[in-house]
Design a protein around this motif. Structure first.
Motif, mmCIF file in Angstrom:
data_model
loop_
_atom_site.group_PDB
_atom_site.id
_atom_site.type_symbol
_atom_site.label_atom_id
_atom_site.label_comp_id
_atom_site.label_asym_id
_atom_site.label_seq_id
_atom_site.Cartn_x
_atom_site.Cartn_y
_atom_site.Cartn_z
ATOM 1 N N LEU A 103 2.082 -6.604 -3.332
ATOM 2 C CA LEU A 103 0.566 -7.016 -3.830
ATOM 3 C C LEU A 103 -0.131 -6.813 -2.497
ATOM 4 N N ALA A 104 0.342 -7.281 -1.367
ATOM 5 C CA ALA A 104 -0.705 -7.650 -0.220
ATOM 6 C C ALA A 104 -0.721 -6.141 0.286
ATOM 7 N N ASP A 105 0.376 -5.305 0.311
ATOM 8 C CA ASP A 105 0.022 -3.670 0.895
ATOM 9 C C ASP A 105 -1.019 -3.141 -0.110
ATOM 10 N N SER A 106 -0.965 -3.370 -1.370
ATOM 11 C CA SER A 106 -2.022 -2.846 -2.257
ATOM 12 C C SER A 106 -3.383 -3.005 -2.029
ATOM 13 N N VAL A 107 -3.498 -4.444 -1.851
ATOM 14 C CA VAL A 107 -4.808 -4.981 -1.381
ATOM 15 C C VAL A 107 -5.281 -4.576 -0.246
#
Length: 151
Positions: A103-107
């Motif tokens: 999730l953090a990579d996507s954000v």
């Protein structure tokens, strides 16, 4: 120290915390940054299919604003057109990413992209229309270019 034009999320837990604290209205007002807006929106799109964001996003953000001492009027607080424009961008972004990506990579990829910029809605709207009271109160269609759609 980073030279990025945004504050990246260190991990998935940090993104989820922002989103959950938005929903339960416990996020400190100072933490409701541009990055937090896009992190929460990405979390909501990816991990909260139980929420009908088209029907609920205005109430979610408006009630949060009130809970932290803000207002929602013609001059400040919740802005429907900007929110829905970024929501369209988040949905288009999520549709292009691996669903198993952290999730953090996507954000962080969203924040590093043109759609993550603070002025991104001005690709679709003239400044006068976007900043109008009518656009704050309710979604108005873009006057410069159509909004992105998920593929």
């Amino acid at each position: 120290m980073t030279d990025l034009p945004f504050r990246p999320f260190p991990d998935d837990a940090a993104v989820r915390e922002i989103g959950q604290r938005l929903l339960d209205r416990s996020l400190p007002r100072a933490d409701w940054t541009h990055e937090a807006h896009l992190g929460a929106a990405t979390w909501l799109v990816r991990e909260r299919p139980d929420l009908d964001l088209d029907a609920q996003i205005a109430a979610i953000i408006s009630s949060y604003n009130l809970a932290v001492g803000g207002v929602n009027d013609a001059d400040s607080g919740y802005h429907d057109t900007i929110t829905r424009t970024y929501l369209a961008g988040v949905r288009a972004h999520v549709a292009t990413r691996d669903p198993d990506e952290p999730l953090a990579d996507s954000v962080n990829a969203l924040l590093a992209s043109p759609a993550g910029r603070r002025d991104w809605p001005l690709r679709f709207y003239s400044r006068d229309l976007l900043l109008s009271a009518a656009a704050r109160r309710a979604f108005v269609e873009p006057d410069l270019a159509p909004l992105p759609r998920p593929c």
